[in-house]
Design a protein around this motif. Sequence first.
Motif, PDB file in Angstrom:
ATOM      1  N   GLN B 197       0.860  -1.186   0.000  1.00  0.00           N
ATOM      2  CA  GLN B 197       0.000   0.000   0.000  1.00  0.00           C
ATOM      3  C   GLN B 197       0.894   1.234   0.000  1.00  0.00           C
ATOM      4  O   GLN B 197       1.790   1.386   0.836  1.00  0.00           O
ATOM      5  N   VAL B 198       0.630   2.108  -0.968  1.00  0.00           N
ATOM      6  CA  VAL B 198       1.347   3.380  -1.046  1.00  0.00           C
ATOM      7  C   VAL B 198       0.305   4.484  -1.030  1.00  0.00           C
ATOM      8  O   VAL B 198      -0.502   4.575  -1.954  1.00  0.00           O
ATOM      9  N   SER B 199       0.297   5.264   0.031  1.00  0.00           N
ATOM     10  CA  SER B 199      -0.698   6.325   0.224  1.00  0.00           C
ATOM     11  C   SER B 199      -2.090   5.915  -0.274  1.00  0.00           C
ATOM     12  O   SER B 199      -2.529   6.365  -1.314  1.00  0.00           O
ATOM     13  N   ASN B 200      -2.719   5.073   0.451  1.00  0.00           N
ATOM     14  CA  ASN B 200      -4.079   4.537   0.271  1.00  0.00           C
ATOM     15  C   ASN B 200      -4.390   3.842  -1.052  1.00  0.00           C
ATOM     16  O   ASN B 200      -5.545   3.510  -1.315  1.00  0.00           O
ATOM     17  N   LYS B 201      -3.362   3.619  -1.875  1.00  0.00           N
ATOM     18  CA  LYS B 201      -3.582   2.742  -3.039  1.00  0.00           C
ATOM     19  C   LYS B 201      -2.846   1.433  -2.819  1.00  0.00           C
ATOM     20  O   LYS B 201      -1.712   1.443  -2.361  1.00  0.00           O
ATOM     21  N   GLN B 202      -3.487   0.347  -3.170  1.00  0.00           N
ATOM     22  CA  GLN B 202      -2.832  -0.945  -3.046  1.00  0.00           C
ATOM     23  C   GLN B 202      -2.505  -1.501  -4.413  1.00  0.00           C
ATOM     24  O   GLN B 202      -3.267  -1.336  -5.345  1.00  0.00           O
ATOM     25  N   PHE B 203      -1.360  -2.121  -4.536  1.00  0.00           N
ATOM     26  CA  PHE B 203      -1.084  -2.852  -5.768  1.00  0.00           C
ATOM     27  C   PHE B 203      -0.019  -3.909  -5.567  1.00  0.00           C
ATOM     28  O   PHE B 203       0.605  -4.010  -4.506  1.00  0.00           O
ATOM     29  N   PHE B 204       0.149  -4.645  -6.642  1.00  0.00           N
ATOM     30  CA  PHE B 204       0.916  -5.869  -6.630  1.00  0.00           C
ATOM     31  C   PHE B 204       2.314  -5.593  -7.193  1.00  0.00           C
ATOM     32  O   PHE B 204       2.460  -4.900  -8.197  1.00  0.00           O
ATOM     33  N   ILE B 205       3.363  -6.097  -6.525  1.00  0.00           N
ATOM     34  CA  ILE B 205       4.718  -5.957  -7.083  1.00  0.00           C
ATOM     35  C   ILE B 205       5.449  -7.296  -7.027  1.00  0.00           C
ATOM     36  O   ILE B 205       5.203  -8.115  -6.148  1.00  0.00           O
ATOM     37  N   THR B 206       6.363  -7.480  -7.975  1.00  0.00           N
ATOM     38  CA  THR B 206       7.156  -8.707  -7.983  1.00  0.00           C
ATOM     39  C   THR B 206       8.355  -8.544  -7.063  1.00  0.00           C
ATOM     40  O   THR B 206       8.699  -7.429  -6.636  1.00  0.00           O
ATOM     41  N   LYS B 207       9.003  -9.657  -6.822  1.00  0.00           N
ATOM     42  CA  LYS B 207      10.234  -9.695  -6.036  1.00  0.00           C
ATOM     43  C   LYS B 207      11.280  -8.740  -6.622  1.00  0.00           C
ATOM     44  O   LYS B 207      12.037  -8.096  -5.897  1.00  0.00           O
ATOM     45  N   GLN B 208      11.307  -8.667  -7.957  1.00  0.00           N
ATOM     46  CA  GLN B 208      12.301  -7.815  -8.628  1.00  0.00           C
ATOM     47  C   GLN B 208      12.179  -6.365  -8.181  1.00  0.00           C
ATOM     48  O   GLN B 208      13.169  -5.635  -8.108  1.00  0.00           O
ATOM     49  N   ILE B 209      10.948  -5.960  -7.911  1.00  0.00           N
ATOM     50  CA  ILE B 209      10.733  -4.588  -7.447  1.00  0.00           C
ATOM     51  C   ILE B 209      11.144  -4.466  -5.971  1.00  0.00           C
ATOM     52  O   ILE B 209      11.910  -3.569  -5.597  1.00  0.00           O
ATOM     53  N   SER B 210      10.650  -5.383  -5.156  1.00  0.00           N
ATOM     54  CA  SER B 210      10.857  -5.242  -3.708  1.00  0.00           C
ATOM     55  C   SER B 210      12.333  -5.398  -3.341  1.00  0.00           C
ATOM     56  O   SER B 210      12.772  -4.910  -2.307  1.00  0.00           O
ATOM     57  N   GLU B 211      13.085  -6.037  -4.220  1.00  0.00           N
ATOM     58  CA  GLU B 211      14.521  -6.196  -3.952  1.00  0.00           C
ATOM     59  C   GLU B 211      15.342  -4.976  -4.346  1.00  0.00           C
ATOM     60  O   GLU B 211      16.554  -4.966  -4.208  1.00  0.00           O
ATOM     61  N   ASN B 212      14.663  -3.988  -4.865  1.00  0.00           N
ATOM     62  CA  ASN B 212      15.392  -2.795  -5.301  1.00  0.00           C
ATOM     63  C   ASN B 212      14.907  -1.517  -4.637  1.00  0.00           C
ATOM     64  O   ASN B 212      15.227  -0.420  -5.079  1.00  0.00           O
ATOM     65  N   LEU B 213      14.121  -1.679  -3.600  1.00  0.00           N
ATOM     66  CA  LEU B 213      13.621  -0.510  -2.868  1.00  0.00           C
ATOM     67  C   LEU B 213      14.107  -0.575  -1.420  1.00  0.00           C
ATOM     68  O   LEU B 213      13.919  -1.580  -0.734  1.00  0.00           O
ATOM     69  N   TYR B 214      14.729   0.508  -0.983  1.00  0.00           N
ATOM     70  CA  TYR B 214      15.190   0.576   0.397  1.00  0.00           C
ATOM     71  C   TYR B 214      14.174   1.323   1.261  1.00  0.00           C
ATOM     72  O   TYR B 214      13.704   2.402   0.893  1.00  0.00           O
ATOM     73  N   LEU B 215      13.873   0.766   2.404  1.00  0.00           N
ATOM     74  CA  LEU B 215      12.959   1.429   3.335  1.00  0.00           C
ATOM     75  C   LEU B 215      13.657   1.670   4.675  1.00  0.00           C
ATOM     76  O   LEU B 215      14.577   0.953   5.049  1.00  0.00           O
ATOM     77  N   LYS B 216      13.183   2.700   5.335  1.00  0.00           N
ATOM     78  CA  LYS B 216      13.527   2.842   6.749  1.00  0.00           C
ATOM     79  C   LYS B 216      12.281   2.405   7.498  1.00  0.00           C
ATOM     80  O   LYS B 216      11.210   3.021   7.352  1.00  0.00           O
ATOM     81  N   THR B 217      12.400   1.335   8.247  1.00  0.00           N
ATOM     82  CA  THR B 217      11.195   0.799   8.883  1.00  0.00           C
ATOM     83  C   THR B 217      10.790   1.660  10.063  1.00  0.00           C
ATOM     84  O   THR B 217      11.625   2.290  10.719  1.00  0.00           O
ATOM     85  N   ILE B 218       9.476   1.700  10.295  1.00  0.00           N
ATOM     86  CA  ILE B 218       8.985   2.548  11.397  1.00  0.00           C
ATOM     87  C   ILE B 218       8.097   1.749  12.334  1.00  0.00           C
ATOM     88  O   ILE B 218       7.777   0.615  12.066  1.00  0.00           O
TER      89      ILE B 218
END
Lengths: 218, 218
Positions: B197-218
């Motif tokens: 979920q990104v600012s009240n929109k939900q969508f589907f992402i592959t591993k390829q995407i999630s492996e290339n995004l850095y987050l600071k967890t809260i």
Amino acid sequence: MFTLAEENYLKAIFHLENDCGTGVTTNAIADKMDTRASSVTDMIQKLADKKVISYQKYKGASLTKKGKSIAVNIIRKHRLWEVFLVEKLDFQWDEVHEIAEQLEHIKSNELIQKLDSFLGHPDFDPHGDPIPDTNGYIKPTEKKLLSKLKKNQQGICVGVKESSAKFLQYLDTRKIGIGSSIKVIDKEDFDQSMTIQVSNKQFFITKQISENLYLKTI
Amino acid sequence: MFTLAEENYLKAIFHLENDCGTGVTTNAIADKMDTRASSVTDMIQKLADKKVISYQKYKGASLTKKGKSIAVNIIRKHRLWEVFLVEKLDFQWDEVHEIAEQLEHIKSNELIQKLDSFLGHPDFDPHGDPIPDTNGYIKPTEKKLLSKLKKNQQGICVGVKESSAKFLQYLDTRKIGIGSSIKVIDKEDFDQSMTIQVSNKQFFITKQISENLYLKTI
DNA sequence: TTTAAAATTTAGACAAGACTAAAAAATAAA
DNA sequence: TTTATTTTTTAGTCTTGTCTAAATTTTAAA
Ligand SMILES: [Mn+2]
Ligand SMILES: [Mn+2]
Ligand SMILES: [Mn+2]
Ligand SMILES: [Mn+2]
């Protein structure tokens, strides 16, 4: 696409052709580029193959339309970057040329277009040299060498012919810059030296100085 | 002084060494630089002669202190220029890398120091990568790949691992950028795909995407 | 522990751009 | 119009950075 070396040759040929009107000789290029005549021959043959200069053996070179357009674009980039360095990064006018020599080779039309906007579409660089527009057009400006002025004539400094750091620093010590009002108080017939007045201070300059300062007479 | 090619090798070796911890292999460099292993061997021998990498035949290369300092300085310049392009010239974050690849080789310490001031001493580039300080110090930041998060965990996007134009444009279409708040709604065990979920929109992402995004967890 | 495959290095070649030395052409001087 | 000087070009070499093909070393497989 043109290499850094090719771009530098084109620029040098443009400046030589511009200064002396005519097609330029191998030696003149070698001199300006601080290289050997044989290297110049090699390069101008390559540039002729690429149709950016016209050249016949022993007869010197001159830019084709295409060559001129490339050269002018490099000059446009050089001068825009110089404006950036002085206006935005607070460099002095004697410090920017060497850096601009590097920046002028950065390849991106988008970059130059945006830089131009960011700077507010300047017409002149920090040394008073006109900045070619996107189409390579250089607005002709009426300017006269200080050395051409006679006693009692005056004008506003609009540019420098030579723009070495040493010369620019000399001008700084005399508080002469673009926009300075300069009046010829006296002129020595024998050696063309002058006494000039710059904002209520008078001092003496040699021919070497007066031949490198452009004025707009008033 | 180092040539453009040498600088690019040093930078590549730095990044490889940084990503994989260990000394880097000839093939890894060849791959990253899009060149042949034999060319890499030639170059790393030259760089070893210049004492910027340590290298023994067949054993791979790793930067010396001096080599690391040169590499980091280039990265500093690259990232500062990227900030300039985005913040001052209004480029998009997917448009700046290629231009910065050229600008990072401009040689002038004064220029970089002034650019840094002009930009207000930024800490991060447009892709969330930290900008080394004058001494080459890179502040360590705690960031986690989105792919490491479990269902219901969330964080703020602080960077991208890959920063190709294509990937960045993909993120743009999903309105994901530095600062976006991202929450893992669901995670598929089989292929690591996620619903986020990104600012009240939900969508589907592959591993390829999630492996290339850095987050600071809260 | 031999053998096969993969990784790395060497050898030799090439293009760009420079240089020196020598040849050729154009200019200037006699 | 010859001769001398200057300018320009050619020939051959060098360095940087690349390549392919072949040799060598390391690593993996049998
Ligand atoms: Mn300049
Ligand atoms: Mn200028
Ligand atoms: Mn980048
Ligand atoms: Mn970046």
